[in-house]
Every structure is written in C-alpha cells, then in structure tokens.
Design an enzyme around this catalytic site. Structure first.
Site, PDB file in Angstrom:
ATOM      1  N   GLY A 269      -4.101  -7.605 -15.660  1.00  0.00           N
ATOM      2  CA  GLY A 269      -4.040  -8.842 -14.898  1.00  0.00           C
ATOM      3  C   GLY A 269      -2.616  -9.380 -14.793  1.00  0.00           C
ATOM      4  O   GLY A 269      -1.643  -8.677 -15.054  1.00  0.00           O
TER       5      GLY A 269
ATOM      6  N   LYS B 177      -7.451   5.866   5.452  1.00  0.00           N
ATOM      7  CA  LYS B 177      -7.613   7.031   4.583  1.00  0.00           C
ATOM      8  C   LYS B 177      -6.414   7.961   4.705  1.00  0.00           C
ATOM      9  O   LYS B 177      -5.903   8.478   3.701  1.00  0.00           O
ATOM     10  CB  LYS B 177      -8.897   7.800   4.927  1.00  0.00           C
ATOM     11  CG  LYS B 177     -10.182   7.106   4.560  1.00  0.00           C
ATOM     12  CD  LYS B 177     -10.492   7.139   3.075  1.00  0.00           C
ATOM     13  CE  LYS B 177     -10.053   5.886   2.366  1.00  0.00           C
ATOM     14  NZ  LYS B 177     -10.700   4.651   2.699  1.00  0.00           N
TER      15      LYS B 177
ATOM     16  N   GLU C  55     -10.599   2.610   9.528  1.00  0.00           N
ATOM     17  CA  GLU C  55     -10.850   3.243   8.230  1.00  0.00           C
ATOM     18  C   GLU C  55     -10.245   4.641   8.176  1.00  0.00           C
ATOM     19  O   GLU C  55      -9.685   5.049   7.149  1.00  0.00           O
ATOM     20  CB  GLU C  55     -12.356   3.274   7.959  1.00  0.00           C
ATOM     21  CG  GLU C  55     -12.768   3.978   6.673  1.00  0.00           C
ATOM     22  CD  GLU C  55     -12.237   3.322   5.412  1.00  0.00           C
ATOM     23  OE1 GLU C  55     -12.315   3.967   4.350  1.00  0.00           O
ATOM     24  OE2 GLU C  55     -11.728   2.176   5.478  1.00  0.00           O
TER      25      GLU C  55
ATOM     26  N   CYS D 199      -4.892  -1.205 -14.077  1.00  0.00           N
ATOM     27  CA  CYS D 199      -4.696  -0.940 -15.498  1.00  0.00           C
ATOM     28  C   CYS D 199      -6.010  -0.761 -16.252  1.00  0.00           C
ATOM     29  O   CYS D 199      -7.031  -1.348 -15.902  1.00  0.00           O
ATOM     30  CB  CYS D 199      -3.932  -2.092 -16.136  1.00  0.00           C
ATOM     31  SG  CYS D 199      -2.436  -2.571 -15.268  1.00  0.00           S
TER      32      CYS D 199
ATOM     33  N   HIS E 114      -1.550  -1.801  26.223  1.00  0.00           N
ATOM     34  CA  HIS E 114      -0.890  -3.052  25.854  1.00  0.00           C
ATOM     35  C   HIS E 114       0.124  -2.847  24.739  1.00  0.00           C
ATOM     36  O   HIS E 114       0.323  -3.742  23.910  1.00  0.00           O
ATOM     37  CB  HIS E 114      -1.937  -4.096  25.457  1.00  0.00           C
ATOM     38  CG  HIS E 114      -2.865  -4.461  26.566  1.00  0.00           C
ATOM     39  ND1 HIS E 114      -2.525  -5.358  27.556  1.00  0.00           N
ATOM     40  CD2 HIS E 114      -4.117  -4.016  26.872  1.00  0.00           C
ATOM     41  CE1 HIS E 114      -3.528  -5.462  28.418  1.00  0.00           C
ATOM     42  NE2 HIS E 114      -4.506  -4.658  28.016  1.00  0.00           N
TER      43      HIS E 114
ATOM     44  N   LYS F 142      -7.269   1.904  -8.109  1.00  0.00           N
ATOM     45  CA  LYS F 142      -8.662   1.912  -7.661  1.00  0.00           C
ATOM     46  C   LYS F 142      -9.249   0.506  -7.628  1.00  0.00           C
ATOM     47  O   LYS F 142      -9.792   0.080  -6.623  1.00  0.00           O
ATOM     48  CB  LYS F 142      -9.499   2.805  -8.595  1.00  0.00           C
ATOM     49  CG  LYS F 142     -10.957   2.923  -8.188  1.00  0.00           C
ATOM     50  CD  LYS F 142     -11.107   3.603  -6.851  1.00  0.00           C
ATOM     51  CE  LYS F 142     -12.544   3.683  -6.387  1.00  0.00           C
ATOM     52  NZ  LYS F 142     -12.640   4.237  -5.030  1.00  0.00           N
TER      53      LYS F 142
ATOM     54  N   ARG G  14      -8.154   4.890 -12.055  1.00  0.00           N
ATOM     55  CA  ARG G  14      -7.865   3.516 -11.637  1.00  0.00           C
ATOM     56  C   ARG G  14      -6.440   3.355 -11.122  1.00  0.00           C
ATOM     57  O   ARG G  14      -6.121   2.360 -10.485  1.00  0.00           O
ATOM     58  CB  ARG G  14      -8.092   2.558 -12.813  1.00  0.00           C
ATOM     59  CG  ARG G  14      -9.534   2.485 -13.260  1.00  0.00           C
ATOM     60  CD  ARG G  14      -9.665   1.786 -14.601  1.00  0.00           C
ATOM     61  NE  ARG G  14      -9.390   0.376 -14.506  1.00  0.00           N
ATOM     62  CZ  ARG G  14     -10.302  -0.578 -14.322  1.00  0.00           C
ATOM     63  NH1 ARG G  14     -11.564  -0.239 -14.186  1.00  0.00           N
ATOM     64  NH2 ARG G  14      -9.957  -1.835 -14.270  1.00  0.00           N
TER      65      ARG G  14
END
Length: 617
Positions: free
Chosen positions: A102, A494, A490, A2, A513, A612, A27
C-alpha cells in the site's frame, strides 16, 4: 502488486516464506526480501526475482521459526536493495522489522517527526516510517501488538503490514486497511503448532487451507500456539475460519508454457462455471444477485458502473447491452477519475463495481465515495468471494473464473461479460422487455457459449502466423463499431501490456476524424468484424485503410463475405453469435497479444512496470 507472507512455527519457516513469495510472483514485483528471528534478527533482500532471494538465503544458511517476507512493486523510491522490504529499525536493545503493501500518504510528516526523535532513514520508501514508529512504541515498553494498534491509528492511506520484534521472537503481528491480508490457521485449522499471514490465499496452500479474512482496521497477532484478533475499535473479535476451495493444481502451469496461455484456454470452463446457476434454469431470477436484488432492481432508474482497466472495458460492453435490451440508462466511469470530480448523485441509481480481485484501491474508494453521496444500492461483479468490494456491496455476482495468475486479464474479462449479460437479461425481464420465448432463446445461447468459445480457440495456429508479422512493428490500430468498440479497446490494451507495442483503439467511424493520418504500410490495423447491422459501414472503413496502403488484419464472422486480398488478412471465426458476439471476438485478440509477445521475447506473465492487483492509487 506487492505480496506479504508471515509465519510462526515449531520448524524452519524460511522455505515456507520463499515458496509463499513464489506463489505471489504473478502479482508483479521488482525486488524481494525476508526477515527472520532466530535469536537475533536477520534480513535478506535482493533486487530481481524470488529465485535470487532464495539463492542468498541458502548461501547464508538462513533458518528460523519466525519470519516475514515480501515482494515489492516500487512506488516510493527506485528499485534498489535499500528500498526493498523488509525495512527495519535497529538499536542495541531492540530490532523491529516490517513489510508493507500500500501507500502511507502522511509518510513525510511522520518522517519529519521521527527524524526529530533521532531516527535515521536508510531508504526512500514510505514504509520505513512504520518500522521506526513501531520501534518507538516498543521502546516505551509496549508489546508489538499494542505498538501496531497505536501505529496504524496514525497511518493515513492504504496498507497491509506484518511486523516482528526481537523482544517477542515467537510472534508476528499484522494489520490491514484498504489492502488485503488474511490469517492462515495451521495444523488442520486448529492453530496449534503454526500459523500464518498472507496477502493472498495462494501463498498458503502449501501449509493450510483454513483461512480467516481480516476486516478493515483489524490487528492480528499469531504465535505457534494460537492467534488473537482485535478490531478497529480495539476490542477482541473473531473472524470466521473458512476452508479455501482453491486447489494447488489451479495455480500450477500444467502443460502450458505461460499462465496467460493457460487462462485463455480455461475460458470455456470458466464461463461454464460462472453460468452454472443458470445452466439448467428455465427462467432467470433477480435472486441470482442476492436476496435483496428484486426490490433494488425495481427501484433502479439508472446504473453507474465504476471500474478500471479491463473491467472498465467490460462495463462499456454492459452499457451497450443494458441500454439496448433493458432500456436503462447507463454511465461508465473510470474509478480513479470518478471520486475526484464533482458528480451529480441521482436518486434511483444502482452503483455497480467490476473487479477481478475485489481489492482494486481506486474502485473501492470510488464505491465508498458514491455511498457517501447517498447512493447505497450497490452491486459488485467479482472473482473473489471474500474480497473487500464484495463485502462492501449490497448485491454481488461471482464470476467463478478461478485464480488468474497472468497480469494481463483474460478469463476474468470474459466471465465478467457473461455475468453482465445475465444481469442484462434479469433487468430486461423485470422491466417487461423480455418475453418468455426470447428468454428461453437467450438462455440456450448462453448455455452454448462454452462450446462456441472452444471453436474460436481453434484459430490459434492462424493467429500465431499473424503474430510473427506483428512482432516487427512498434505501433498498431484497433477498430470496432458499436458494442465491439470496447472489444477493440481490450485488444489494444492486451497488446500493449505484454508486447510493449503501442496500440490504440478507435470506433471505426472515427477513422476519418484523425487516426487515418497514421495509416501507412508500417501501421497494422486490426479490425473486429462481426456480421451485425454495422458490417457494411465497417467494410467502408476497411476500404479507407486499404486506399492508404495500410495492412489489415480482420477477425470476421464466417458470413461477412470479407475475402482475403493483398494487404487484407482475414480469419473467419464462426456464424454471428448475436448479442454474445463480443465475448467470442475478444478471444482471438487475446491470442494475438500472447503470440506477438512470444515472438518479441517479452515476459508474458509478468510484464514490466505492471502488477496484477492494483491495491494502491
């Protein structure tokens, strides 16, 4: 996550609020809204994008000299207009409105209490309790500033808030604890005429570069003619006003189609900036990490790395490097798990946190938990100089990646790796495992890293062709060995983040495995194949995939001698880069995710359900 913008001025602030929200779109959010005071209070809210909010505001001709605005990422309650911020508490004689980042953990108890006082709730959010709580205090004759002081004393959890009241039409009051909020000082830093609040500096570049970063528990009141800050104890205080070095150009797209693409191609420059302090050095000094670094490093007997998401993967790479080169034991913990289990605090532990924003709630809480157990030697690797993690740590190293707007992290990750490699060398040298010749050799390799990355970026056309094939699949496996296993992790992250293709990474030796059962013609397998000591074992893993009809996509060093064949696609990057190879091998994985997302038509920079800066647990 936010975003908050607040403004008081002697002009119409609605365009400022909306443009500020636009700069915070990166964000992640699902609705937006604003509340303004121009005689009466007026709220405008919209599910969807900031553009939808702007259209509504223009439709009603919204104008005012005082206002607050917000982009919401849903936590409590669904994505509806009634749950969008700002939330309000309205009576015939008083209107109060609030925006909040929050989570308020004790909202249910507060809701029960406020309902008993006669307040009615119009949303499912935790935020609405703040509006009613402020209204209750202001109704008793308190100023908005005093009401916020008392209210935040009752709130449990993480928050940044901004509030307005119809009784003080030229005032915005804000406070923060566990979530970022900063003061923007208008009119060239004098504060005469207009002042601002925001959760991110980028939201205010349009109106000021002069900012003050609020501390935990601060309450700030802004008016057109000035501002006042009260600390957590209730005492008046001052916070240093600094001139932001963030440029407007750095948060604009330029000639790129998406921020993620821009940030992938900014990586050579970002790494050069990160390594600027060592670029011309003939040797490395612990002082790179702070004035107290040498005694802290000398008493370090093990390292505990705390991080989340992409930063966690950077920590895993660092574990391989530090244990191999500096001979120090390293444990890497997911921050959100660490604080909720019984762990053993060992003397001589250096606690290292890694974060792009420096405001990641789980990482902050994990650091506080470690310090509470007596682990007070702390180091943060971070991209934001005034962030909460930086301020909470004994030592720090700034990655200098510049603003990263795309939700899927790219340049933050590679600059974190570059920083962690510098740390590895400093620790190794202090411990007597790095002689002068080897140090010079590795420094030369570090200086060469931006140029090497530029060459890797030249593989984009070949990756683009691969991405078209990926776009038709819904699942993928990623394989790597040794220090490249976290790079495979990573790459999988992505891909899943921005394409919504389910992707999992495995250490290639684990293929037999379990994961091998998934391999068939419909399961593409991406392989990170550097020419290191494990290459022959990795080639055996490739054959296991081919024998089951799997289609392989291999990113190989030029000298691995892996030749393309039916069902085996190979992109050769360059000669093996030694210890720095992970930093280079992640780049084509970023490009693969980006171009696969383009092919599937997803929202690259703002993937669904993600934010973000994760400033809540």
């Amino acid at each position: 996550m936010c975003g908050i913008v607040g403004a008081v001025a002697r002009r119409n602030v609605v365009p400022i609020l909306i443009e500020g929200l636009r700069k915070l779109e990166y964000r992640g959010y699902d609705s937006a809204g604003l509340a303004i005071l121009n005689g009466a209070m007026e709220r405008v809210r919209a599910v969807g994008r900031v553009a939808d909010l702007q259209a509504r505001a223009e439709q009603i001709g919204a104008q005012a000299p005082t206002g607050i605005a917000h982009t919401r990422w849903a936590t409590h309650g669904g994505v509806t207009e009634s749950n969008a911020h700002p939330h309000a508490s309205i009576s015939p004689t008083l209107e109060v409105s609030v925006v909040h980042n929050g989570i308020i953990e004790n909202h249910e108890a507060l809701r029960t209490r406020l309902t008993g006082l006669g307040y009615q709730f119009a949303s499912q959010t935790d935020t609405e309790v703040i509006a009613h709580l402020l209204h209750a205090y202001v109704t008793q004759g308190m100023s908005l500033q005093k009401a916020v002081q008392l209210a935040v004393g009752e709130l449990q959890g993480a928050y940044a808030i901004a509030a307005i009241s119809s009784r003080e039409p030229d005032t915005v009051v804000g406070s923060r604890r566990g979530s970022p909020l900063l003061l923007g000082v208008g009119n060239g830093g004098t504060g005469h005429g207009e002042n601002f609040l925001a959760s991110d500096t980028s939201a205010l570049l349009q109106v000021t570069r002069h900012v003050a970063y609020l501390e935990e528990g601060d309450v700030v009141q802004i008016r057109p003619n000035g501002f006042e800050i009260i600390d957590a104890s209730g005492a008046p205080t001052q916070r240093e006003i600094v001139e932001s070095q963030l440029s407007a150009d750095s948060i604009e797209l330029g000639h790129y189609s998406h921020y993620m693409q821009k940030e992938i191609f900014e990586q050579p420059g970002a790494i050069a900036n990160t390594l600027e302090m060592v670029a011309n050095a003939s040797s490395l000094s612990p002082g790179l990490f702070g004035v107290d670094a040498q005694p802290i490093f000398e008493r370090t007997r093990q390292i505990l790395i705390l991080a989340c998401g992409t930063s966690y993967h950077a920590g895993l790479v660092a574990k391989y490097w530090i244990e191999s080169v500096a001979k120090l034991p390293v444990s890497v913990e997911i921050a959100s798990e660490y604080r909720y289990r019984d762990s053993v605090p060992l003397p001589g532990t250096l606690v290292m946190t890694i974060s792009q924003s420096g405001e990641t709630a789980d990482t902050l809480a994990a650091l506080q938990h470690a310090k509470a157990m007596g682990l007070t030697d702390t180091l943060t690797i971070c991209n934001v100089p005034e962030s909460a993690l930086i301020r909470a740590s004994s030592l720090r190293f700034l990655t200098r990646a510049g603003p990263e707007i795309g939700v899927a992290s790219t340049k933050a990750f590679t600059t974190q790796l570059a920083s962690l490699f510098v740390l590895t060398l400093v620790l190794s040298k202090l411990r007597g495992f790095l002689d002068a010749n080897r140090e010079r050799e590795l420094l030369i390799q570090l200086r060469h890293l931006p140029a090497a990355m530029n060459r890797v970026l030249e593989c984009e056309p070949a990756v683009t062709a691969w991405a078209v094939r990926f776009a038709t699949h819904n699942h993928a496996l990623f394989l790597g060995r040794g220090v490249h296993f976290p790079i495979a992790m990573e790459g999988a992250l992505k891909l899943k983040e921005i394409t919504y293709i389910h992707a999992e990474a495995y250490a290639a030796g684990e293929l037999k495995h379990g994961p091998l059962a998934l391999v068939d013609a419909n399961m593409p397998v991406v392989v990170v194949a550097p020419n290191d000591t494990l290459i022959e074992k990795l080639k055996s893993n490739l054959q296991e995939v081919r024998a089951r009809g799997g289609e392989l996509f291999v990113f190989a060093d030029r000298d691995t001698l892996i030749e393309p064949a039916e069902g085996l696609h190979v992109i050769n990057l360059d000669d093996h880069a030694g210890l720095l190879s992970p930093i280079l091998h992640v780049v084509p994985l970023q490009l693969l995710a980006y171009h696969a997302a383009l092919a599937r038509g997803t929202d690259v920079d703002k993937p669904r359900n993600l934010a973000k800066s994760v400033t809540v647990e």
